[in-house]
Design an enzyme around this catalytic site. Structure first.
Site, PDB file in Angstrom:
ATOM      1  N   SER A 171      29.537  41.463  73.781  1.00  9.70           N
ATOM      2  CA  SER A 171      28.999  40.113  73.940  1.00  9.70           C
ATOM      3  C   SER A 171      29.376  39.582  75.302  1.00  9.70           C
ATOM      4  O   SER A 171      30.387  39.967  75.886  1.00  9.70           O
ATOM      5  CB  SER A 171      29.554  39.192  72.861  1.00  9.70           C
ATOM      6  OG  SER A 171      29.227  37.857  73.173  1.00  9.70           O
ATOM      7  N   TYR A 213      37.125  35.094  69.224  1.00 11.36           N
ATOM      8  CA  TYR A 213      35.996  36.035  69.200  1.00 11.36           C
ATOM      9  C   TYR A 213      35.876  36.757  70.540  1.00 11.36           C
ATOM     10  O   TYR A 213      35.781  37.990  70.616  1.00 11.36           O
ATOM     11  CB  TYR A 213      34.717  35.253  68.894  1.00 11.36           C
ATOM     12  CG  TYR A 213      33.421  36.036  69.026  1.00 11.36           C
ATOM     13  CD1 TYR A 213      33.037  36.939  68.035  1.00 11.36           C
ATOM     14  CD2 TYR A 213      32.586  35.848  70.128  1.00 11.36           C
ATOM     15  CE1 TYR A 213      31.847  37.643  68.146  1.00 11.36           C
ATOM     16  CE2 TYR A 213      31.400  36.559  70.245  1.00 11.36           C
ATOM     17  CZ  TYR A 213      31.038  37.454  69.259  1.00 11.36           C
ATOM     18  OH  TYR A 213      29.867  38.150  69.375  1.00 11.36           O
TER      19      TYR A 213
HETATM   20  N1  LIG Z   1      24.259  36.759  67.388  1.00 16.46           N
HETATM   21  C1  LIG Z   1      24.654  36.535  68.627  1.00 16.46           C
HETATM   22  O1  LIG Z   1      24.426  35.499  69.215  1.00 16.46           O
HETATM   23  C2  LIG Z   1      25.427  37.578  69.314  1.00 16.46           C
HETATM   24  C3  LIG Z   1      25.651  37.476  70.668  1.00 16.46           C
HETATM   25  C4  LIG Z   1      26.342  38.481  71.309  1.00 16.46           C
HETATM   26  C5  LIG Z   1      26.822  39.536  70.586  1.00 16.46           C
HETATM   27  N2  LIG Z   1      26.615  39.601  69.250  1.00 16.46           N
HETATM   28  C6  LIG Z   1      27.153  40.755  68.535  1.00 16.46           C
HETATM   29  O2  LIG Z   1      26.111  41.589  68.105  1.00 16.46           O
HETATM   30  C7  LIG Z   1      26.437  42.134  66.842  1.00 16.46           C
HETATM   31  C8  LIG Z   1      25.335  41.856  65.839  1.00 16.46           C
HETATM   32  O3  LIG Z   1      25.028  40.495  65.877  1.00 16.46           O
HETATM   33  P1  LIG Z   1      24.078  39.814  64.784  1.00 16.46           P
HETATM   34  O4  LIG Z   1      23.741  38.452  65.279  1.00 16.46           O
HETATM   35  O5  LIG Z   1      22.978  40.726  64.449  1.00 16.46           O
HETATM   36  O6  LIG Z   1      25.098  39.691  63.587  1.00 16.46           O
HETATM   37  P2  LIG Z   1      24.874  39.311  62.070  1.00 16.46           P
HETATM   38  O7  LIG Z   1      23.428  39.179  61.762  1.00 16.46           O
HETATM   39  O8  LIG Z   1      25.795  38.167  61.802  1.00 16.46           O
HETATM   40  O9  LIG Z   1      25.416  40.598  61.366  1.00 16.46           O
HETATM   41  C9  LIG Z   1      26.750  40.980  61.460  1.00 16.46           C
HETATM   42  C10 LIG Z   1      26.904  42.263  60.707  1.00 16.46           C
HETATM   43  O10 LIG Z   1      28.251  42.664  60.705  1.00 16.46           O
HETATM   44  C11 LIG Z   1      28.571  43.093  59.400  1.00 16.46           C
HETATM   45  N3  LIG Z   1      29.974  43.003  59.097  1.00 16.46           N
HETATM   46  C12 LIG Z   1      30.822  41.952  59.254  1.00 16.46           C
HETATM   47  N4  LIG Z   1      32.048  42.309  58.831  1.00 16.46           N
HETATM   48  C13 LIG Z   1      31.989  43.554  58.396  1.00 16.46           C
HETATM   49  C14 LIG Z   1      32.920  44.456  57.838  1.00 16.46           C
HETATM   50  N5  LIG Z   1      34.190  44.125  57.647  1.00 16.46           N
HETATM   51  N6  LIG Z   1      32.511  45.695  57.515  1.00 16.46           N
HETATM   52  C15 LIG Z   1      31.237  46.062  57.696  1.00 16.46           C
HETATM   53  N7  LIG Z   1      30.309  45.273  58.235  1.00 16.46           N
HETATM   54  C16 LIG Z   1      30.677  44.020  58.566  1.00 16.46           C
HETATM   55  C17 LIG Z   1      27.780  42.177  58.523  1.00 16.46           C
HETATM   56  O11 LIG Z   1      27.686  42.761  57.248  1.00 16.46           O
HETATM   57  P3  LIG Z   1      27.679  41.865  55.905  1.00 16.46           P
HETATM   58  O12 LIG Z   1      26.263  41.598  55.618  1.00 16.46           O
HETATM   59  O13 LIG Z   1      28.327  42.754  54.910  1.00 16.46           O
HETATM   60  O14 LIG Z   1      28.495  40.639  56.223  1.00 16.46           O
HETATM   61  C18 LIG Z   1      26.463  42.159  59.278  1.00 16.46           C
HETATM   62  O15 LIG Z   1      25.727  43.311  58.976  1.00 16.46           O
HETATM   63  C19 LIG Z   1      27.769  41.562  66.455  1.00 16.46           C
HETATM   64  O16 LIG Z   1      28.780  42.475  66.815  1.00 16.46           O
HETATM   65  C20 LIG Z   1      27.868  40.355  67.291  1.00 16.46           C
HETATM   66  O17 LIG Z   1      29.215  40.032  67.573  1.00 16.46           O
HETATM   67  C21 LIG Z   1      25.910  38.660  68.609  1.00 16.46           C
END
Ligand SMILES: NC(=O)c1ccc[n+]([C@@H]2O[C@H](COP(=O)([O-])OP(=O)(O)OC[C@H]3O[C@@H](n4cnc5c(N)ncnc54)[C@H](OP(=O)(O)O)[C@@H]3O)[C@@H](O)[C@H]2O)c1
Ligand SMILES: Cc1cc2nc3c(=O)[nH]c(=O)nc-3n(C[C@H](O)[C@H](O)[C@H](O)COP(=O)(O)OP(=O)(O)OC[C@H]3O[C@@H](n4cnc5c(N)ncnc54)[C@H](O)[C@@H]3O)c2cc1C
Lengths: 245, 434
Positions: A144, A157
């Site tokens: 990120s 984070y």
């Molecule tokens: N969204 C943003 O703005 C943003 C920006 C920069 C980077 N990112 C990064 O990009 C990645 C994906 O983002 P996203 O927005 O698509 O996230 P998201 O929709 O919130 O999904 C997060 C995922 O992580 C899984 N997860 C959380 N804890 C876990 C655990 N202990 N074991 C296994 N799985 C787990 C969740 O599974 P469950 O369904 O089981 O909870 C979900 O599938 C993340 O790493 C995030 O930090 C996001």
């Protein structure tokens, strides 16, 4: 096997319900991907995600995976790789946490770190080992922009992502020349579209597809963040503190 | 793709090759004709083993009266030609792709550019010895199923150890090489189909100028070459008259000619003589249009290029027109295209040689939207009953494979019987589930 454009035929998503990962999977299924593994904590949401991708014509299976249980990673991912080559592993799990709440409850902050950093270190190493054994493949790590420089508003984070980012870069160097390619993706915020440099899961998917073709090592989404963050990285602390969140 | 981990084994004897095949690990093995030229993934095996065949390069028997040679599969065609020319024989499909090995020419069913008379390389193979997955060596004859699967079989039925090849008689080591300009694609097709182009081992290939659009789409410089009969040397250089079959080294031409292949096709077209009846060139200095296409690879940037080669049958000229027009309309300055007319079909099940036309395109990987563009061409080729060549492929849509190669199903079945453990495997086989 990836083709000349780096398009994978098989995909393993760690964090199978991640919005960004699913957007990427949909994009890749429209290209060459036929086999998709969604690994995550089993839930109706995970099944629903799998069903959604099946409707696009892919052969989708789910696998149990919990980032917080590193001891299980070897066997969980081992099962997936035993079924056939995986061309692309997308490390997408992660939690944002709640900065204020996490500051008050250190145990919660530790969960953020354990999920985003130690969980990823374990899963990343297991995946890298399996990819190296098959002699080809890409590991795409969702880092990120928050990891580039810690900010008051989300440093718990941010610091976990900084650790993940440094780990993934080092892993990429370690695997250089083995045929395994590691790509670090640093997206801006998806959650808060009104902020500057916000992005969408679809834009991230497009950037990942392009990065694969170029065998890029670092991808910023949107691309202008590369320049913006280069400037911010060198901003003096006293000034950086005063910047709007 | 590039940089995948493989262990490269270079056997010096048939026994060493057999040991390597028996001892290969879970990720299998595939034979490779020479250095990795990084265009396709047919001779690659990520995580597994690759047998570099160039250590097996002996000539066993030459029957100079009948024109038959028995040699190892790792022998380069240029070396073989060098050896045989003084005896009055030439190698089929030569002099295009002169760096190719005998094994690679069979494994990819090299289609020469000699249309009707010669056909693809495998048509001239009388017998071969194949090292199969069980570590046994089998003698394979052209009438057998195993031959059909092995010719053009991309090394997936086994390792070819030796081949017995029927040669083509020649009177001199010289070619008469003529060039002419074709004003558009129809003109070009007519010229390529004109009688005389197909006279015994004559070569014809055209470099299409993709910068031309509109009515001039498909204009090209056509090169014809044929082995010069002895009579043609009369009045030529005295040295040639004295030693018409002088071998001279036929080694590889330099990767990029002094300027040669970097000249844009548009300028090349304008600079070419309208018609040049032909002059004598020694085989050693003849540069085939395809060679210039493939070897001028430096202008494609860090990501390199993709080779897209396909064949469509006679009667499918409309499809050919559409494809050339689509490529020209992409306006890609570094794109190159070479058109050839193919003769008799190759005997191989996965052979790309069908009687008709073969177009080879080189396009830079970095061209935006190229993946989807080529997928579109795949469909066009499949709809025209054509085939996308597998030897240099690195991207074909897997779902179209059986449409293009009706015998792919037989191929898979034969492989399942002959090689149940999947010892012979390549990146291409993984990608296309062969
Ligand atoms: N969204 C943003 O703005 C943003 C920006 C920069 C980077 N990112 C990064 O990009 C990645 C994906 O983002 P996203 O927005 O698509 O996230 P998201 O929709 O919130 O999904 C997060 C995922 O992580 C899984 N997860 C959380 N804890 C876990 C655990 N202990 N074991 C296994 N799985 C787990 C969740 O599974 P469950 O369904 O089981 O909870 C979900 O599938 C993340 O790493 C995030 O930090 C996001
Ligand atoms: C400059 C240039 C010009 C070309 N011109 C033509 C042309 O005019 N017509 C045409 O048809 N093609 C042409 N080609 C493509 C050509 O057919 C292939 O590149 C050729 O097969 C390569 O042979 P190689 O010896 O390098 O084998 P490789 O590329 O190493 O192998 C080709 C295939 O054969 C298999 N193989 C190699 N050796 C053995 C063996 N001993 N036993 C079993 N399998 C084996 C490999 O596994 C692989 O699948 C050209 C290529 C280039 C670079």
């Amino acid at each position: 096997m990836k083709d000349a454009f780096g398009l994978p035929q098989s995909l393993l998503v760690l964090g199978g319900t991640s919005e960004i990962a699913l957007a990427t999977a949909r994009r890749l299924i429209a290209r060459r991907t036929r086999t998709v593994w969604l690994a995550g904590r089993s839930s109706p949401a995970l099944e629903e995600a799998a069903e959604g991708l099946r409707r696009l014509g892919a052969d989708v299976r789910t696998a149990d995976f919990d980032a917080l249980d590193p001891d299980s990673h070897e066997s969980a991912l081992g099962k997936v790789f035993a079924e056939g080559d995986i061309d692309l592993v997308l490390l997408a799990f992660g939690i944002l946490g709640d900065q204020a709440e996490d500051e008050r409850t250190p145990a919660r902050a530790v969960r953020v770190a354990q999920t985003n950093y130690t969980g990823a270190v374990s899963a990343g190493l297991v995946a890298a080992g399996a990819l190296q054994a098959q002699g080809h493949g890409s590991l795409v790590v969702l880092s990120s922009v928050a990891g580039e420089r810690a900010r008051r508003a989300d440093f718990i984070y941010g610091s976990s992502k900084a650790g993940l980012d440094a780990f993934a870069q080092g892993l990429g160097d370690a695997l250089h020349g083995t045929g395994v390619h590691v790509m670090v993706v640093r997206p801006g915020s998806v959650e808060r579209p009104q902020t500057p440099f916000a992005t969408t899961p679809e834009a991230i998917a497009t950037a990942i597809e392009l990065g694969l073709r170029r065998r890029a090592e670092t991808v910023w989404v949107p691309g202008v963040l590369r320049v913006v963050m280069a400037a911010l990285r060198h901003t003096p602390r006293a000034l950086f503190r005063r910047l709007p969140a | 793709m590039s940089g995948d981990t493989v262990s490269v084994i270079r056997p010096r004897t048939h026994e060493e090759a057999a040991v390597a095949v028996r001892a290969c690990g879970a990720r299998g093995v595939v034979a490779r004709g020479g250095p990795d030229r990084a265009l396709g993934d047919a001779a690659r095996n990520a995580g597994g083993a690759v047998l570099d065949m160039t250590g097996l390069d002996r000539v066993h028997v030459v029957d100079a009266a009948e024109g038959i040679v028995l040699c190892d599969a790792g022998l380069g065609l240029h070396r073989l030609a060098e050896l045989l020319l003084p005896l009055g024989w030439s190698v089929p499909a030569f002099p295009a792709a002169r760096h190719v090995t005998v094994g690679g020419a069979i494994g990819a069913d090299l289609h020469g550019c000699a249309p009707d008379a010669a056909g693809s390389f495998s048509r001239h193979v009388v017998a071969l010895e194949l090292l199969t997955a069980d570590g046994e060596v089998r003698a394979v004859r052209p009438d057998s199923e195993l031959f059909g699967a092995t010719a053009g079989g991309l090394g997936l039925t086994g390792v070819i150890l030796t081949a017995t090849v029927r040669l083509l008689p020649v009177e001199t080591a010289y070619l008469t090489v003529g060039t002419e300009r074709a004003a558009d694609l129809d003109d070009l097709l007519a010229r390529l189909a004109a009688p005389g182009t197909g006279r015994p081992h004559g070569y014809a290939a055209a470099r299409i100028d993709l910068t031309a659009r509109g009515a001039a789409t498909g204009r090209a410089v056509l090169t014809r070459a044929g082995h010069a009969p002895r009579a043609a040397l009369r009045g030529a250089v005295p040295r040639a008259r004295r030693r018409p079959l002088s071998p001279r080294a036929l080694q590889l031409l330099p990767p990029v000619g002094p300027l040669g292949s970097l000249v844009p096709a548009g300028i090349r077209y304008l600079a070419a003589p309208r018609a040049h009846p032909g002059r004598l060139r020694h085989l050693s200095v003849f540069r085939h249009p395809l060679d210039t296409v493939s070897l001028g690879g430096r202008c494609y940037g860090r990501l390199g290029r993709v080779r897209y080669q396909f064949a469509v049958g006679h009667g499918q000229e409309e499809a050919l027109h559409r494809i050339v027009r689509r490529v020209a309309d992409r306006r890609c300055p570094s794109a190159r295209a070479v058109l050839q007319r193919l003769g008799a079909a190759g005997p191989g099940w996965l052979s790309c040689a069908v009687p008709g036309w073969s177009l080879a395109l080189d396009l830079p990987v970095a061209l935006p939207g190229l993946a989807a563009f080529l997928d579109g061409l795949d469909e066009e080729v499949a709809a025209a009953g054509g085939r996308v060549g597998l030897a240099r492929d690195c991207r074909l849509r897997p779902d179209l494979l059986t449409a293009m190669y009706p015998r792919a199903t037989d191929f898979r079945a034969l492989r399942a019987r002959l090689d149940p453990r999947g010892v012979f495997i390549s990146d291409l086989a993984r990608r296309l589930a062969l």
